[in-house]
Design an enzyme around this catalytic site. Structure first.
Site, PDB file in Angstrom:
ATOM      1  CG  PHE A   1       1.023 -33.619   7.855  1.00 40.01           C
ATOM      2  CD1 PHE A   1       0.925 -34.802   7.023  1.00 40.01           C
ATOM      3  CD2 PHE A   1       1.097 -34.157   9.447  1.00 40.01           C
ATOM      4  CE1 PHE A   1       0.446 -36.629   6.864  1.00 40.01           C
ATOM      5  CE2 PHE A   1       0.674 -35.197   9.831  1.00 40.01           C
ATOM      6  CZ  PHE A   1       0.470 -36.182   8.847  1.00 40.01           C
TER       7      PHE A   1
ATOM      8  CG  ASP B   1       3.633 -32.747  10.433  1.00 41.05           C
ATOM      9  OD1 ASP B   1       2.626 -33.041  11.154  1.00 41.05           O
ATOM     10  OD2 ASP B   1       4.271 -32.364   9.483  1.00 41.05           O
TER      11      ASP B   1
ATOM     12  CG  ASP C   1       2.114 -26.382   8.958  1.00 41.86           C
ATOM     13  OD1 ASP C   1       3.685 -26.214   8.632  1.00 41.86           O
ATOM     14  OD2 ASP C   1       1.846 -27.189  10.106  1.00 41.86           O
TER      15      ASP C   1
END
Length: 344
Positions: A241, A317, A243
């Site tokens: 993910f 993750d 970020d």
């Protein structure tokens, strides 16, 4: 988003591969990838590398497995973006049951606090119509620094509530329309919920990262797994993910490398706008490096243990995010990129 396949951006994995092959300021380092895979191989039997690992990392994640837990996840994931403070010593803080939280955890603490105070914050009937002032109260800080982007959080939450009401009335009914397939779930989310359309143009190509949509699917899986119903096909379609916290961990582990120009830019505190070439390269190369870490890890498991590997990129993750928080001091010399947007 147009549903015509020609208009659709590349999916996140293909986007990561596309960006990594053309990146000018961020590079995937194969030796670092192999070292990171060895580190994860040593943890292969630990609960940290399971679907429920995220629950351990987040003490505020709902323990019950009712539909309310899925609605809690929907509310949190819909507003899960941009918690970094403008100034390090001025942070939004929320104290819940004697513990003071910062960053993403302030959101989890505030939502859980609201439920205990009797606010029906996980009911789409309520949050589809709540006012900005009501949300401001739910997300109130202990100090004078409010949670950033309150208006944007209000807009995406009320929009999300309306979409749930139009599609079965709760998160479970909504997401079940995708037939329990991880890829179809992500596609459904980005089709129906504009705020989840985390896509941009890079080198003339329409690409996507779908950070929050993928987290929503992974969190849904985590809760269903706890309920003994975690058999969701196509989970391998999910990437990490993308970020601002995990890329820092990947640089720290040597799996990613920044050019000196980019490092200097970030150390000087320059904000990167959403869609900036360098911002896209950090996110795209993060996806691709985790993909290569997963591939190498699965190769090690197959060769050394003689068994198939069931660790996917989402699980990696789930491990790297708390790892980055835990080793915050050791990695403080590695600058985090900052982008103020609703996508992460």
């Amino acid at each position: 988003m147009a549903t015509n396949a020609m208009d659709r951006p590349l999916p996140p994995l293909d986007s990561g591969r596309f960006v990594a092959a053309r990146s000018q300021d961020v590079f995937v380092d194969v030796e670092g990838v192999h070292r990171a895979a060895e580190m994860l191989y040593a943890l292969r039997h630990s609960e940290d590398l399971t679907a429920s690992g995220w629950k351990k990392a987040n003490p505020l994640a709902p323990r019950d497995t009712a539909d309310q837990a899925l609605n809690w996840v929907f509310v949190v994931d819909t507003m899960n973006f941009s918690f970094w403070p403008e100034e390090e010593d001025k942070q939004c803080e929320v104290t819940y049951k004697g513990t003071t939280y910062r960053g993403y955890m302030t959101l989890c603490a505030a939502i859980t606090r609201a439920i205990e105070e009797g606010v029906p914050i996980t009911d789409p009937e309520y949050f589809s119509r709540m006012s900005l002032e009501q949300l401001r109260h739910v997300l109130r800080s202990d100090n004078t620094t409010p949670m950033p982007m309150l208006e944007e959080r209000h807009q995406v939450l009320t929009e999300g509530g309306r979409v749930l009401l139009e599609n079965g009335g709760n998160c479970r009914s909504f997401i079940s329309q995708a037939g329990n397939d991880a890829q179809k779930m992500v596609e459904l989310i980005v089709e129906k919920l504009p705020s989840y359309r985390d896509a941009t143009i890079y080198e003339g190509k329409s690409i996507s990262f779908y950070k929050r949509a993928q987290i929503l699917v992974a969190d849904f899986w985590g809760i269903m797994e706890a309920r003994g119903e975690g058999d969701i096909p196509n989970l391998d379609w999910l990437t990490m993910f993308a970020d601002y916290r995990v890329p820092q961990a990947l640089v720290y582990l040597g799996a990613l490398r920044y050019s000196s120009a980019l490092t200097d830019t970030l150390k000087n505190g320059e904000l990167l706008r959403s869609g900036d070439r360098r911002e896209v390269e950090i996110r795209g190369c993060s996806i691709w490096s985790v993909e290569l870490i997963k591939e190498h890890l699965c190769k090690l498991v197959q060769e050394r243990d003689g068994v198939p590997c069931n660790i996917n990129s989402a699980i990696i993750d789930f491990y790297l995010w708390p790892y980055a928080k835990k080793h915050e001091k050791e990695m403080s010399h590695i600058p985090i990129h900052h982008t103020r947007c609703i996508y992460y």
